[in-house]
Design an enzyme around this catalytic site. Structure first.
Site, PDB file in Angstrom:
ATOM      1  N   CYS A  97       0.839  -1.207   0.000  1.00 51.28           N
ATOM      2  CA  CYS A  97       0.000   0.000   0.000  1.00 51.28           C
ATOM      3  C   CYS A  97       0.871   1.254   0.000  1.00 51.28           C
ATOM      4  O   CYS A  97       1.730   1.417   0.862  1.00 51.28           O
ATOM      5  CB  CYS A  97      -0.904  -0.008   1.229  1.00 51.28           C
ATOM      6  SG  CYS A  97      -1.697   1.570   1.551  1.00 51.28           S
ATOM      7  N   CYS A 113       0.492   3.369   3.435  1.00 48.51           N
ATOM      8  CA  CYS A 113       0.894   2.880   4.747  1.00 48.51           C
ATOM      9  C   CYS A 113       2.221   3.523   5.181  1.00 48.51           C
ATOM     10  O   CYS A 113       3.055   3.874   4.344  1.00 48.51           O
ATOM     11  CB  CYS A 113       1.041   1.350   4.726  1.00 48.51           C
ATOM     12  SG  CYS A 113      -0.508   0.465   5.024  1.00 48.51           S
ATOM     13  N   HIS A 146      -4.081   0.465   8.100  1.00 47.28           N
ATOM     14  CA  HIS A 146      -4.597   0.188   6.758  1.00 47.28           C
ATOM     15  C   HIS A 146      -6.051  -0.288   6.797  1.00 47.28           C
ATOM     16  O   HIS A 146      -6.802  -0.099   5.831  1.00 47.28           O
ATOM     17  CB  HIS A 146      -3.712  -0.884   6.110  1.00 47.28           C
ATOM     18  CG  HIS A 146      -4.032  -1.178   4.673  1.00 47.28           C
ATOM     19  ND1 HIS A 146      -3.721  -0.320   3.651  1.00 47.28           N
ATOM     20  CD2 HIS A 146      -4.660  -2.245   4.088  1.00 47.28           C
ATOM     21  CE1 HIS A 146      -4.121  -0.840   2.494  1.00 47.28           C
ATOM     22  NE2 HIS A 146      -4.691  -2.001   2.728  1.00 47.28           N
ATOM     23  N   ASN A 177     -13.451  10.203  -1.065  1.00 42.89           N
ATOM     24  CA  ASN A 177     -14.114   9.186  -1.881  1.00 42.89           C
ATOM     25  C   ASN A 177     -13.904   7.863  -1.181  1.00 42.89           C
ATOM     26  O   ASN A 177     -12.762   7.429  -1.025  1.00 42.89           O
ATOM     27  CB  ASN A 177     -13.505   9.107  -3.287  1.00 42.89           C
ATOM     28  CG  ASN A 177     -13.789  10.341  -4.107  1.00 42.89           C
ATOM     29  OD1 ASN A 177     -14.852  10.940  -3.995  1.00 42.89           O
ATOM     30  ND2 ASN A 177     -12.829  10.742  -4.935  1.00 42.89           N
ATOM     31  N   SER A 205      -9.258   3.931  -5.137  1.00 39.51           N
ATOM     32  CA  SER A 205      -8.455   2.802  -5.582  1.00 39.51           C
ATOM     33  C   SER A 205      -7.670   2.154  -4.440  1.00 39.51           C
ATOM     34  O   SER A 205      -6.963   1.190  -4.642  1.00 39.51           O
ATOM     35  CB  SER A 205      -7.506   3.244  -6.691  1.00 39.51           C
ATOM     36  OG  SER A 205      -6.794   4.385  -6.280  1.00 39.51           O
ATOM     37  N   HIS A 255      -6.987   1.980   2.161  1.00 36.79           N
ATOM     38  CA  HIS A 255      -6.362   2.693   3.280  1.00 36.79           C
ATOM     39  C   HIS A 255      -7.138   3.998   3.504  1.00 36.79           C
ATOM     40  O   HIS A 255      -7.322   4.778   2.572  1.00 36.79           O
ATOM     41  CB  HIS A 255      -4.892   2.993   2.964  1.00 36.79           C
ATOM     42  CG  HIS A 255      -4.130   3.420   4.182  1.00 36.79           C
ATOM     43  ND1 HIS A 255      -3.092   2.697   4.726  1.00 36.79           N
ATOM     44  CD2 HIS A 255      -4.282   4.503   4.986  1.00 36.79           C
ATOM     45  CE1 HIS A 255      -2.640   3.319   5.801  1.00 36.79           C
ATOM     46  NE2 HIS A 255      -3.347   4.424   5.971  1.00 36.79           N
ATOM     47  N   HIS A 299      -8.383   7.432   3.676  1.00 38.33           N
ATOM     48  CA  HIS A 299      -7.788   8.716   3.288  1.00 38.33           C
ATOM     49  C   HIS A 299      -8.807   9.601   2.590  1.00 38.33           C
ATOM     50  O   HIS A 299      -9.818   9.124   2.078  1.00 38.33           O
ATOM     51  CB  HIS A 299      -6.587   8.493   2.356  1.00 38.33           C
ATOM     52  CG  HIS A 299      -6.969   8.008   0.986  1.00 38.33           C
ATOM     53  ND1 HIS A 299      -7.383   6.714   0.730  1.00 38.33           N
ATOM     54  CD2 HIS A 299      -7.015   8.641  -0.212  1.00 38.33           C
ATOM     55  CE1 HIS A 299      -7.657   6.578  -0.558  1.00 38.33           C
ATOM     56  NE2 HIS A 299      -7.461   7.738  -1.165  1.00 38.33           N
ATOM     57  N   GLN A 308      -9.010  13.708   0.403  1.00 40.86           N
ATOM     58  CA  GLN A 308      -8.219  14.587  -0.444  1.00 40.86           C
ATOM     59  C   GLN A 308      -8.562  16.044  -0.172  1.00 40.86           C
ATOM     60  O   GLN A 308      -9.627  16.345   0.377  1.00 40.86           O
ATOM     61  CB  GLN A 308      -8.491  14.304  -1.914  1.00 40.86           C
ATOM     62  CG  GLN A 308      -8.138  12.898  -2.369  1.00 40.86           C
ATOM     63  CD  GLN A 308      -8.138  12.785  -3.893  1.00 40.86           C
ATOM     64  OE1 GLN A 308      -7.541  13.596  -4.591  1.00 40.86           O
ATOM     65  NE2 GLN A 308      -8.823  11.785  -4.405  1.00 40.86           N
TER      66      GLN A 308
HETATM   67  O1  LIG Z   1      -7.711  11.251  -7.131  1.00 40.84           O
HETATM   68  P1  LIG Z   1      -8.115   9.818  -7.290  1.00 40.84           P
HETATM   69  O2  LIG Z   1      -8.574   9.213  -5.985  1.00 40.84           O
HETATM   70  O3  LIG Z   1      -7.097   8.986  -7.984  1.00 40.84           O
HETATM   71  O4  LIG Z   1      -9.378   9.851  -8.263  1.00 40.84           O
HETATM   72  C1  LIG Z   1     -10.734   9.849  -7.881  1.00 40.84           C
HETATM   73  O5  LIG Z   1     -11.133  11.102  -7.316  1.00 40.84           O
HETATM   74  C2  LIG Z   1     -11.025  12.245  -8.176  1.00 40.84           C
HETATM   75  C3  LIG Z   1     -11.582  13.446  -7.435  1.00 40.84           C
HETATM   76  O6  LIG Z   1     -12.944  13.292  -7.091  1.00 40.84           O
HETATM   77  C4  LIG Z   1     -11.746  12.022  -9.510  1.00 40.84           C
HETATM   78  O7  LIG Z   1     -11.424  13.077 -10.381  1.00 40.84           O
HETATM   79  C5  LIG Z   1     -11.339  10.703 -10.164  1.00 40.84           C
HETATM   80  O8  LIG Z   1     -12.151  10.458 -11.292  1.00 40.84           O
HETATM   81  C6  LIG Z   1     -11.526   9.566  -9.147  1.00 40.84           C
HETATM   82  O9  LIG Z   1     -11.123   8.338  -9.709  1.00 40.84           O
END
Ligand SMILES: O=P(O)(O)O[C@H]1O[C@H](CO)[C@@H](O)[C@H](O)[C@H]1O
Ligand SMILES: O=P(O)(O)O[C@H]1O[C@H](CO)[C@@H](O)[C@H](O)[C@H]1O
Lengths: 349, 349
Positions: free
Chosen positions: B52, B55, B116, B156, B164, B167, B169, B171
């Site tokens: 990961c 981590c 994780h 997300n 993806s 873990h 997190h 943004q």
């Molecule tokens: O930044 P990540 O996690 O790779 O990407 C994810 O969040 C982003 C922000 O909402 C989006 O633009 C991407 O389409 C999504 O896959």
């Protein structure tokens, strides 16, 4: 300080139809993908599926039998989002925060073909012409109902777009109010028309034909292009060249041209990733509220989710939901990629 | 003609934050589902995953090593959607249709915990307080950069939301412009403030506390509710009771209350379908452009996609993309269902 390079630098683009912006991050197409993959069905479909509720002769959820239809077939959606009942209500004007009103409407399903295994790009032009004539008839019939002010024709294609049956079909939701997106579009079309005494989308199409950077297909009566402000990776728009406010204004020649461009565009889509390309598509045109609506110009949107391959889509999530739509590949690049796809369907090669 | 019954009849509801409508079809929750199912991972995650990139101690895509962090950890996104470069450009005013401008910004990733295998509902309140303090610090640091006028904090969660890496997190995307959704919200908050000299969301929260139909959780400083105009089946909003325009205005007590309601709400979410409940969430608050922004009220949106079970989501497709958002279950029903979920996480029972 460098000079702005729209092909390389992160930027925002303005959508004059919705009065909204989109964030474009050209450099971001390179990031690796470790997230969810969509599953694709490679199963070969039969021409007729005895368990399909859309195939000719079969029984639907409500117990009724489909006729043995030979071209297209329309029926009322058994699980409609709206009902036809007239409902009484008093609007409570104190309700700033709890404003609601009943909505009347009709939902129909349009089977595109009796063949269970065909999709638009695999149909003959004549078969697609027939779908267009069905759309014309529905627009007229539904639109002439007193309380119906808007007729939304659309298609959800592919399981990733919530479509639960591969039998080729679309839907029509007709209702008393203008839906939010249509109302916004109409406002911006109207503002432009009042200000310039010209049609926004006709002017836009003229500018695009001159620039020739985002065109995908052009014929005598229509063009298909990736809008300058597209949000989905391979989003396109079909626009009629002549000033046509609604589908019923097409000449017989235009019906053929429209069918042809639909076949070509969806063929290019399928060829892009050698897969039955998923999308939601739909027609935006004049409402059926009795107005002249000179501000409107017939157009059709295609919103396809795929980004990198048949199994990796663009996720419109966190930032997109809370902030603003974001794309990783420029519309110019997408248009070039679509343009170079063959007009012969990959299954026929 | 019947009288309008908001619990049974199809209707539209008005969203005063966005000046948009949503179509509500209460009767439609009964339709059968034959479409796509999401896959859920039932795999038990390790506390530490050597592969990961989030981590502690591990190597990221850019070759750098994560520190051996013990609470939360922030780093610049290796595949940021925006860049910090200052870019020169001349706005060409003739460009009605080709309006674009470079956008500067900074993207960061916030690891919520070194563990994780933990998600928000499984963390201690103290650990969540720590995330909130990290958000405060980032809002201050990023917001104080000259050209940064907006700081979008979001998460997300779950592969269905494009995440993806399991873990835990979130943004942060900080940028020079107000994103489209924020700009719209600010316009409506401001219009209300100018007209009434009061705060829209404070007035709304007061009205909801009296109605007591859509509340999910309430504590001394915050309430979590399903907005009257929610579009996602189990959409919620956390609103601060006190008039607070931004996260840095919280008292220590409020930080604890906020952490507590976050833990409770996400626990109820997980308990709903006995699954790690996917969503995109994010904070809407005053921009960092130096204004006082009395019109703003701190709030956090949760947009979860699931509709019927851990594997069946709501598809926002055709009609929703072209027309208007549509929901099948009333916000009142969703709130009642969420309210009755236990505050003890299903894994601990
Ligand atoms: O930044 P990540 O996690 O790779 O990407 C994810 O969040 C982003 C922000 O909402 C989006 O633009 C991407 O389409 C999504 O896959
Ligand atoms: O009507 P269908 O095909 O069952 O349902 C599909 O299309 C509808 C209209 O876009 C959406 O509301 C549904 O979420 C989607 O699953």
């Amino acid at each position: 300080m460098r000079n702005f390079d729209i092909n390389e630098d992160p930027h925002r683009r303005y959508n004059p139809l919705l009065n909204e912006w989109v964030l474009v991050s050209p450099h971001r197409a390179k990031r690796p993908w470790q997230g969810q993959n969509e599953t694709i069905s490679t199963e070969k479909l039969p021409k007729y599926d005895p368990t399909c509720y859309l195939c000719p002769g079969n029984v639907r959820a409500n117990g009724m039998n489909n006729p043995n239809y030979e071209s297209s077939f329309v029926f009322e959606n058994d699980f409609a989002a709206m009902k036809q009942d007239e409902i009484m209500y008093e609007e409570d004007i104190r309700h700033t925060f709890f404003k609601a009103q009943p909505e009347r409407g009709i939902s129909r399903v349009v089977c595109f073909s009796p063949r269970h295994d065909l999709t638009l790009p695999e149909m003959e032009v004549a078969g697609i012409e027939n779908i267009i004539r069905t759309w014309q008839k529905e627009y007229t019939d539904l639109g002439s109902i007193d309380y119906i002010n808007h007729v939304q024709i659309f298609e959800n294609k592919g399981s990733v777009m919530g479509c639960s049956n591969p039998h080729p079909h679309g839907q029509i939701w007709a209702q008393s109010s203008l839906p939010t997106q249509v109302e916004k579009t109409q406002k911006n079309l109207k503002d432009y028309f009042i200000k310039n005494n010209r049609n926004l989308l006709q002017d836009y199409l003229k500018a695009e034909l001159i620039k020739d950077e985002r065109l995908v297909i052009e014929n005598d009566h229509f063009a298909a292009l990736v809008p300058f402000w597209a949000i989905w990776p391979y989003e396109t728009m079909i626009i009629s060249k002549r000033h046509i406010t609604k589908i019923t204004d097409f000449t017989a020649e235009e019906v053929t041209s429209y069918a042809t461009i639909l076949k070509q565009l969806t063929t290019k889509y399928d060829n892009l990733f050698n897969t039955s390309f998923p999308y939601s598509s739909g027609i935006h045109q004049a409402p059926t509220d009795g107005g002249a609506h000179e501000e409107w110009q017939f157009h059709m949107h295609f919103y396809p989710p795929l980004l990198r391959s048949a199994t990796v889509k663009k996720f419109m999530v966190g930032y997109e939901m809370l902030g603003e739509s974001q794309r990783d590949i420029t519309p110019e690049k997408s248009a070039a990629i679509l343009r170079e796809q063959s007009d012969i369907h990959y299954k026929n090669k």
